[in-house]
Every structure is written in structure tokens, then in C-alpha cells.
Design a protein around this motif. Structure first.
Motif, PDB file in Angstrom:
ATOM      1  N   SER A 128     -16.115  12.537   3.605  1.00 47.40           N
ATOM      2  CA  SER A 128     -17.043  12.602   4.272  1.00 47.40           C
ATOM      3  C   SER A 128     -16.998  12.780   5.984  1.00 47.40           C
ATOM      4  CB  SER A 128     -18.398  11.639   4.359  1.00 47.40           C
ATOM      5  OG  SER A 128     -17.668  10.261   4.672  1.00 47.40           O
ATOM      6  N   PHE A 129     -15.604  12.721   6.063  1.00 50.74           N
ATOM      7  CA  PHE A 129     -14.729  12.610   7.362  1.00 50.74           C
ATOM      8  C   PHE A 129     -15.468  14.039   8.039  1.00 50.74           C
ATOM      9  CE2 PHE A 129     -11.669  14.034  10.113  1.00 50.74           C
ATOM     10  CZ  PHE A 129     -11.369  13.039  11.150  1.00 50.74           C
ATOM     11  N   THR A 130     -15.563  13.942   9.582  1.00 55.62           N
ATOM     12  CA  THR A 130     -15.549  15.191   9.975  1.00 55.62           C
ATOM     13  C   THR A 130     -15.496  15.095  11.599  1.00 55.62           C
ATOM     14  OG1 THR A 130     -16.917  17.337  10.331  1.00 55.62           O
ATOM     15  CG2 THR A 130     -17.897  15.201  10.683  1.00 55.62           C
ATOM     16  N   ASP A 131     -15.262  16.205  12.330  1.00 54.19           N
ATOM     17  CA  ASP A 131     -15.063  15.675  13.781  1.00 54.19           C
ATOM     18  C   ASP A 131     -15.741  17.308  14.417  1.00 54.19           C
ATOM     19  OD1 ASP A 131     -13.688  14.140  16.154  1.00 54.19           O
ATOM     20  OD2 ASP A 131     -13.118  16.105  16.318  1.00 54.19           O
ATOM     21  N   GLU A 132     -16.404  17.231  15.308  1.00 56.13           N
ATOM     22  CA  GLU A 132     -16.927  18.174  16.140  1.00 56.13           C
ATOM     23  C   GLU A 132     -15.907  19.244  16.630  1.00 56.13           C
ATOM     24  OE1 GLU A 132     -18.905  16.138  20.123  1.00 56.13           O
ATOM     25  OE2 GLU A 132     -19.929  17.032  18.604  1.00 56.13           O
ATOM     26  N   ASN A 133     -14.873  18.346  17.348  1.00 60.32           N
ATOM     27  CA  ASN A 133     -13.927  19.135  18.207  1.00 60.32           C
ATOM     28  C   ASN A 133     -12.796  20.093  17.013  1.00 60.32           C
ATOM     29  OD1 ASN A 133     -14.791  18.203  20.751  1.00 60.32           O
ATOM     30  ND2 ASN A 133     -13.749  16.183  20.167  1.00 60.32           N
ATOM     31  N   VAL A 134     -12.659  19.203  15.972  1.00 64.08           N
ATOM     32  CA  VAL A 134     -11.872  19.875  14.917  1.00 64.08           C
ATOM     33  C   VAL A 134     -12.419  21.226  14.483  1.00 64.08           C
ATOM     34  CG1 VAL A 134     -10.786  19.856  12.812  1.00 64.08           C
ATOM     35  CG2 VAL A 134     -10.619  17.851  14.348  1.00 64.08           C
ATOM     36  N   ILE A 135     -13.922  20.965  14.140  1.00 59.04           N
ATOM     37  CA  ILE A 135     -14.578  22.074  13.635  1.00 59.04           C
ATOM     38  C   ILE A 135     -14.991  23.161  14.737  1.00 59.04           C
ATOM     39  CG2 ILE A 135     -17.004  22.843  12.951  1.00 59.04           C
ATOM     40  CD1 ILE A 135     -15.372  21.240  10.925  1.00 59.04           C
ATOM     41  N   SER A 136     -15.142  22.825  16.028  1.00 62.28           N
ATOM     42  CA  SER A 136     -15.150  23.703  17.108  1.00 62.28           C
ATOM     43  C   SER A 136     -14.031  24.702  17.316  1.00 62.28           C
ATOM     44  CB  SER A 136     -15.443  23.041  18.452  1.00 62.28           C
ATOM     45  OG  SER A 136     -15.913  24.013  19.237  1.00 62.28           O
ATOM     46  N   ARG A 137     -12.869  23.968  17.281  1.00 65.15           N
ATOM     47  CA  ARG A 137     -11.619  24.745  17.533  1.00 65.15           C
ATOM     48  C   ARG A 137     -11.284  25.612  16.488  1.00 65.15           C
ATOM     49  NH1 ARG A 137      -6.230  25.191  16.698  1.00 65.15           N
ATOM     50  NH2 ARG A 137      -5.055  25.734  18.797  1.00 65.15           N
ATOM     51  N   MET A 143     -13.801  27.154  14.795  1.00 65.13           N
ATOM     52  CA  MET A 143     -14.439  28.131  14.751  1.00 65.13           C
ATOM     53  C   MET A 143     -14.023  29.147  16.226  1.00 65.13           C
ATOM     54  SD  MET A 143     -17.922  26.209  14.262  1.00 65.13           S
ATOM     55  CE  MET A 143     -19.174  27.707  14.453  1.00 65.13           C
ATOM     56  N   ASP A 144     -13.416  28.620  17.150  1.00 62.07           N
ATOM     57  CA  ASP A 144     -12.891  29.565  18.164  1.00 62.07           C
ATOM     58  C   ASP A 144     -11.655  30.368  17.667  1.00 62.07           C
ATOM     59  OD1 ASP A 144     -14.574  28.095  20.060  1.00 62.07           O
ATOM     60  OD2 ASP A 144     -13.143  26.752  20.675  1.00 62.07           O
ATOM     61  N   MET A 145     -10.932  29.849  16.647  1.00 65.34           N
ATOM     62  CA  MET A 145      -9.825  30.696  16.138  1.00 65.34           C
ATOM     63  C   MET A 145     -10.349  31.772  14.933  1.00 65.34           C
ATOM     64  SD  MET A 145      -6.636  28.396  15.742  1.00 65.34           S
ATOM     65  CE  MET A 145      -7.184  27.238  14.463  1.00 65.34           C
ATOM     66  N   TYR A 146     -11.363  31.339  14.344  1.00 62.62           N
ATOM     67  CA  TYR A 146     -11.749  32.117  13.157  1.00 62.62           C
ATOM     68  C   TYR A 146     -13.350  32.477  13.109  1.00 62.62           C
ATOM     69  CZ  TYR A 146      -7.324  31.211  11.329  1.00 62.62           C
ATOM     70  OH  TYR A 146      -5.986  30.874  11.286  1.00 62.62           O
ATOM     71  N   ASN A 147     -13.588  33.572  12.922  1.00 67.95           N
ATOM     72  CA  ASN A 147     -15.135  33.935  12.811  1.00 67.95           C
ATOM     73  C   ASN A 147     -15.752  33.728  11.596  1.00 67.95           C
ATOM     74  OD1 ASN A 147     -17.474  35.472  13.682  1.00 67.95           O
ATOM     75  ND2 ASN A 147     -16.799  37.327  12.483  1.00 67.95           N
ATOM     76  N   VAL A 148     -15.997  32.214  11.447  1.00 70.63           N
ATOM     77  CA  VAL A 148     -16.521  31.625  10.474  1.00 70.63           C
ATOM     78  C   VAL A 148     -17.892  30.600  10.989  1.00 70.63           C
ATOM     79  CG1 VAL A 148     -14.493  31.549   8.841  1.00 70.63           C
ATOM     80  CG2 VAL A 148     -15.092  29.453  10.438  1.00 70.63           C
ATOM     81  N   ASN A 178      -4.765  22.936  12.252  1.00 70.40           N
ATOM     82  CA  ASN A 178      -5.785  22.591  13.407  1.00 70.40           C
ATOM     83  C   ASN A 178      -6.099  21.249  13.634  1.00 70.40           C
ATOM     84  OD1 ASN A 178      -8.091  23.595  15.502  1.00 70.40           O
ATOM     85  ND2 ASN A 178      -9.435  22.605  13.658  1.00 70.40           N
ATOM     86  N   PHE A 179      -6.279  20.562  12.621  1.00 66.37           N
ATOM     87  CA  PHE A 179      -6.461  19.090  12.818  1.00 66.37           C
ATOM     88  C   PHE A 179      -5.446  18.393  13.486  1.00 66.37           C
ATOM     89  CE2 PHE A 179      -7.711  15.396   9.859  1.00 66.37           C
ATOM     90  CZ  PHE A 179      -8.041  14.384  10.872  1.00 66.37           C
ATOM     91  N   ILE A 180      -4.101  18.676  12.967  1.00 60.51           N
ATOM     92  CA  ILE A 180      -2.954  17.987  13.574  1.00 60.51           C
ATOM     93  C   ILE A 180      -2.858  18.056  15.129  1.00 60.51           C
ATOM     94  CG2 ILE A 180      -0.474  18.105  13.630  1.00 60.51           C
ATOM     95  CD1 ILE A 180      -0.499  18.648  10.903  1.00 60.51           C
ATOM     96  N   LEU A 181      -3.394  19.021  15.612  1.00 61.32           N
ATOM     97  CA  LEU A 181      -3.365  19.346  17.129  1.00 61.32           C
ATOM     98  C   LEU A 181      -4.106  18.095  17.909  1.00 61.32           C
ATOM     99  CD1 LEU A 181      -3.512  23.220  17.487  1.00 61.32           C
ATOM    100  CD2 LEU A 181      -1.639  21.605  17.632  1.00 61.32           C
ATOM    101  N   PHE A 182      -5.003  17.640  17.019  1.00 64.01           N
ATOM    102  CA  PHE A 182      -5.860  16.581  17.889  1.00 64.01           C
ATOM    103  C   PHE A 182      -5.107  15.303  17.565  1.00 64.01           C
ATOM    104  CE2 PHE A 182      -8.669  19.821  17.397  1.00 64.01           C
ATOM    105  CZ  PHE A 182      -9.489  19.928  18.512  1.00 64.01           C
ATOM    106  N   LYS A 213      -6.430  37.279   8.360  1.00 67.64           N
ATOM    107  CA  LYS A 213      -6.071  38.186   9.403  1.00 67.64           C
ATOM    108  C   LYS A 213      -7.502  38.823  10.101  1.00 67.64           C
ATOM    109  CE  LYS A 213      -1.480  39.419   8.215  1.00 67.64           C
ATOM    110  NZ  LYS A 213      -0.498  40.438   7.710  1.00 67.64           N
ATOM    111  N   LYS A 214      -8.227  39.224   9.196  1.00 65.57           N
ATOM    112  CA  LYS A 214      -9.643  39.746   9.589  1.00 65.57           C
ATOM    113  C   LYS A 214     -10.705  38.891  10.698  1.00 65.57           C
ATOM    114  CE  LYS A 214      -9.613  43.526   6.221  1.00 65.57           C
ATOM    115  NZ  LYS A 214     -10.251  43.970   4.819  1.00 65.57           N
ATOM    116  N   LEU A 215     -10.780  37.551   9.842  1.00 66.45           N
ATOM    117  CA  LEU A 215     -11.267  36.673  10.514  1.00 66.45           C
ATOM    118  C   LEU A 215     -10.912  35.986  11.775  1.00 66.45           C
ATOM    119  CD1 LEU A 215     -12.150  34.460   7.419  1.00 66.45           C
ATOM    120  CD2 LEU A 215     -13.686  35.978   8.630  1.00 66.45           C
ATOM    121  N   ARG A 216      -9.597  36.132  11.983  1.00 67.51           N
ATOM    122  CA  ARG A 216      -8.916  35.736  13.291  1.00 67.51           C
ATOM    123  C   ARG A 216      -9.382  36.289  14.597  1.00 67.51           C
ATOM    124  NH1 ARG A 216      -4.194  32.529  13.944  1.00 67.51           N
ATOM    125  NH2 ARG A 216      -3.541  32.821  11.555  1.00 67.51           N
TER     126      ARG A 216
END
Length: 201
Positions: free
Chosen positions: A56-65, A67-72, A111-115, A197-200
Motif C-alpha cells: 500500500s506504499f505510495t509517494d506523490e513525488n515518486v508518482i509525479s516524477r 508522470m513527468d517522464m511518461y505519458n501515463v 525513478n524511486f531510487i532517485l529519491f 519509447k512512445k510513452l516517454r
């Protein structure tokens, strides 16, 4: 001194047609099972409650980043994070690896590791280690796989099939048929290398 847990990221140098045959066979075999063995050693003893908390772990910054990288969408990013958390849990088992078909999980992990402060806290809380390491395949390992494919392709494919079988059976043992179908049928198509690649952005 406290040991550091290490998870291995690997990629398989196998033709697409072989992957289809392998996954098709293994999916049929394990989706038909009615029992789960969980006969795996060297697992960090996480209670069921703690495992549920992990998933159930989540983090808004991990998710936000991400989404900044991929069109999801946010929902899609959350789903990818959940599957990544599942993978991190079973990656405590020796022999677990990330095949090309699950590259999207590897992208979320990176992406997660960067935080780093958050990731270190996460590692301590859920895996009782100062840092849950992520090690890609070494140059020597990749060179050896290429040589094996040249010398004896059939043997190399059989070796990979056994690795894939272990990954699939472990996934089934811990997370059931739904996760097996998602990882080995849905994700390989939805998040193929070409689609990533298309999502990036």
C-alpha cells in the motif's frame, strides 16, 4: 555489521518468438495450479500485515516524477508502482531477475531510487537493510550470455527458460494467477520496449 540486500536486474537475449513460446507454456502450467508452495529460502521475514503495508506504499513525488517522464495517468503510475513493490519483495530471493518484458518495473524502480532519503527509509522499514541495492547485469555477464548463444543456442535458451520458470512460479506462489497474467501477458504487450519509447515524453 548489517548485511546489504542486493537485487539483480537482468535482461534476456532471446528471440521474441522464443519468449512467446516460453511464456505461453509457463503461463498455462502455473495458471492451472491450485496450491502455492512458497518453499523459498533467504526471504526477509515480513509478516502478512507488513507485506500489506508494503503493497500500500505510495509517494506523490515518486508518482509525479514518473508522470513527468511518461505519458501515463496517475492511476496507471500507481499501478506500475504497486507491481514494482511486488517485484522488490520477491527479488530478495536468489535467482529473481527483471526480464525485458518487465522493463517498465525497472523504470519505476530507477525513478524511486532517485529519491534517496525516501528510498533509504523505505529500505530500512520494509527490508531491514540500510539500502536495498539494484545491480544491473555486468559487462562480463552480458558477454558470457552472447557467447553462450553463439556456442550452443539451444542450451542457452533452455537455461533462460529455467530462469523464467523460476521467476514465474515464484510470482505465482506469492501473488497468484492475476499477477502472473499481468506480468507475463498484459505488461509485455502494453509496456513493450517500443511502447515505452512512445510513452516517454
Amino acid at each position: 555489521m548489517e548485511a546489504h540486500i542486493v537485487a539483480i536486474a537482468d535482461t534476456a537475449l532471446t528471440p521474441y518468438s522464443f519468449r512467446i513460446i516460453a511464456v505461453g507454456y509457463l503461463s498455462y502450467r502455473y495458471l492451472k495450479l491450485n496450491t502455492k508452495s512458497k518453499n523459498h529460502k533467504n526471504m526477509n521475514q515480513i509478516t502478512e500485515d507488513k507485506l500489506n503495508k508494503l503493497l500500500s506504499f505510495t509517494d506523490e513525488n515518486v508518482i509525479s516524477r514518473f508522470m513527468d517522464m511518461y505519458n501515463v495517468s496517475e492511476t496507471e503510475a500507481q499501478d506500475i508502482l504497486l507491481e514494482t513493490l511486488k517485484f522488490l519483495y520477491i527479488s530478495q530471493i536468489s535467482g529473481i531477475f527483471i526480464p525485458d518484458d518487465l522493463l517498465i518495473l525497472d523504470e519505476m524502480w530507477h525513478n524511486f531510487i532517485l529519491f534517496t532519503p525516501l528510498y533509504q527509509k523505505f529500505s530500512i522499514e520494509y527490508f531491514n537493510t540500510p539500502y536495498f541495492h539494484h545491480l544491473p547485469a555486468t559487462k562480463a555477464e552480458k558477454t558470457q550470455r552472447k557467447e553462450d548463444m553463439k556456442i550452443n543456442p539451444d542450451k542457452a535458451k533452455e537455461k533462460y527458460l529455467k530462469k523464467l520458470e523460476f521467476l514465474l512460479s515464484t510470482t505465482y506462489d506469492y501473488f497468484g494467477a492475476e499477477t502472473v497474467e499481468k506480468w507475463f501477458k498484459i505488461y509485455p504487450e502494453k509496456y513493450s520496449k517500443e511502447n515505452i519509447k512512445k510513452l516517454r515524453k
